[in-house]
Design a protein around this motif. Structure first.
Motif, short mmCIF file in Angstrom:
data_model
loop_
_atom_site.label_atom_id
_atom_site.label_comp_id
_atom_site.label_asym_id
_atom_site.label_seq_id
_atom_site.Cartn_x
_atom_site.Cartn_y
_atom_site.Cartn_z
N THR A 1 53.54 -22.29 16.95
CA THR A 1 53.52 -23.60 17.60
C THR A 1 52.15 -23.74 18.28
N GLY A 2 51.82 -24.94 18.65
CA GLY A 2 50.55 -25.17 19.34
C GLY A 2 50.45 -24.39 20.64
N ARG A 3 51.55 -24.37 21.38
CA ARG A 3 51.57 -23.65 22.66
C ARG A 3 51.36 -22.15 22.45
N ALA A 4 52.05 -21.58 21.46
CA ALA A 4 51.92 -20.14 21.20
C ALA A 4 50.50 -19.81 20.71
N ALA A 5 49.95 -20.67 19.85
CA ALA A 5 48.59 -20.45 19.35
C ALA A 5 47.58 -20.54 20.47
N ALA A 6 47.76 -21.50 21.39
CA ALA A 6 46.85 -21.63 22.52
C ALA A 6 46.90 -20.40 23.42
N ALA A 7 48.10 -19.92 23.68
CA ALA A 7 48.25 -18.73 24.54
C ALA A 7 47.61 -17.50 23.87
N LEU A 8 47.89 -17.32 22.58
CA LEU A 8 47.28 -16.20 21.87
C LEU A 8 45.77 -16.34 21.81
N GLY A 9 45.29 -17.55 21.62
CA GLY A 9 43.85 -17.78 21.58
C GLY A 9 43.18 -17.38 22.88
N LYS A 10 43.79 -17.73 24.00
CA LYS A 10 43.23 -17.36 25.30
C LYS A 10 43.21 -15.83 25.46
N GLU A 11 44.31 -15.20 25.11
CA GLU A 11 44.37 -13.73 25.21
C GLU A 11 43.35 -13.08 24.29
N TYR A 12 43.22 -13.62 23.09
CA TYR A 12 42.31 -13.05 22.11
C TYR A 12 40.86 -13.19 22.58
N ALA A 13 40.54 -14.34 23.18
CA ALA A 13 39.17 -14.56 23.68
C ALA A 13 38.82 -13.58 24.79
N VAL A 14 39.82 -13.18 25.59
CA VAL A 14 39.58 -12.19 26.63
C VAL A 14 39.48 -10.79 26.02
N LEU A 15 40.35 -10.51 25.06
CA LEU A 15 40.36 -9.20 24.41
C LEU A 15 39.04 -8.94 23.68
N TYR A 16 38.52 -9.96 23.02
CA TYR A 16 37.25 -9.85 22.29
C TYR A 16 36.27 -10.87 22.86
N ARG A 17 35.45 -10.41 23.77
CA ARG A 17 34.42 -11.27 24.34
C ARG A 17 33.43 -11.67 23.26
N ARG A 18 32.72 -12.74 23.49
CA ARG A 18 31.82 -13.30 22.48
C ARG A 18 30.89 -12.25 21.88
N TRP A 19 30.33 -11.38 22.69
CA TRP A 19 29.38 -10.39 22.22
C TRP A 19 30.05 -9.22 21.49
N ASP A 20 31.36 -9.15 21.55
CA ASP A 20 32.10 -8.04 20.93
C ASP A 20 32.83 -8.47 19.66
N ARG A 21 32.69 -9.72 19.26
CA ARG A 21 33.43 -10.24 18.11
C ARG A 21 32.69 -10.00 16.80
N LEU A 22 33.41 -9.40 15.88
CA LEU A 22 32.94 -9.29 14.51
C LEU A 22 33.33 -10.59 13.80
N PRO A 23 32.83 -10.84 12.61
CA PRO A 23 33.19 -12.09 11.92
C PRO A 23 34.69 -12.32 11.81
N VAL A 24 35.47 -11.29 11.60
CA VAL A 24 36.92 -11.48 11.48
C VAL A 24 37.52 -11.93 12.80
N GLN A 25 37.03 -11.41 13.92
CA GLN A 25 37.56 -11.84 15.21
C GLN A 25 37.17 -13.30 15.49
N LYS A 26 35.98 -13.69 15.08
CA LYS A 26 35.56 -15.09 15.24
C LYS A 26 36.45 -16.01 14.41
N GLU A 27 36.77 -15.59 13.20
CA GLU A 27 37.61 -16.40 12.32
C GLU A 27 39.03 -16.52 12.86
N ILE A 28 39.56 -15.44 13.39
CA ILE A 28 40.92 -15.47 13.95
C ILE A 28 40.96 -16.38 15.17
N LEU A 29 39.99 -16.25 16.06
CA LEU A 29 39.97 -17.10 17.25
C LEU A 29 39.85 -18.57 16.86
N LYS A 30 39.03 -18.86 15.89
CA LYS A 30 38.87 -20.25 15.41
C LYS A 30 40.20 -20.79 14.86
#
Length: 146
Positions: free
Chosen positions: A108-137
């Motif tokens: 759901t949108g709510r679940a995706a938003a919550a996971l997106g926030k957690e994922y952005a914290v788990l993988y900071r911008r400088w620590d993201r490989l292309p796959v992490q960028k794609e997942i966050l997107k």
């Protein structure tokens, strides 16, 4: 659905066991100067990746609910204690996260938003490989579309 989650847990456990078995059989010179069989070239990584893909495909085929998809996604994210895994397995634990992508549309949108926030914290911008960028997107797009 529980059988799929048990299969995911078993895949991780089998991978950990494969890594332990490798360490038992390893020679001190394996991987030095290109000789022997270094851990990063062991076929256990491919077996693990194929098992995860197969299980995720089966989960997707079963049309999971948003909570079930979220549960599967969370299992594919780093778990406490995974930093204790051998260094040569760390890249694989990150690489298998690409199998999260087919699960995102079930959120759901709510679940995706919550996971997106957690994922952005788990993988900071400088620590993201292309796959992490794609997942966050994908998570952020799903959050907007639902």
């Amino acid at each position: 659905m529980d059988e799929f989650f048990a299969a995911l847990d078993q895949a991780y456990e089998d991978y950990r066991q494969d890594l332990k078995e490798y360490e038992k059989k390893r020679k001190p010179t394996d991987g030095l100067l290109g000789f022997g069989r270094p851990l990063q070239n062991d076929p256990c990584h491919e077996r693990f990746d194929e098992r995860i893909k197969q299980i995720v495909d089966e989960i997707c085929a079963s049309m999971p609910s948003s909570p079930e998809a979220e549960r599967a996604i969370r299992r594919l994210l780093p778990q406490p204690g995974e930093r204790d895994w051998p260094l040569a397995s760390q890249w694989m634990l990150r690489a298998i996260q690409r199998h999260i992508l087919p699960l995102v549309p079930f959120l759901t949108g709510r679940a995706a938003a919550a996971l997106g926030k957690e994922y952005a914290v788990l993988y900071r911008r400088w620590d993201r490989l292309p796959v992490q960028k794609e997942i966050l997107k994908a998570l952020l797009q799903q959050a907007k579309s639902s």
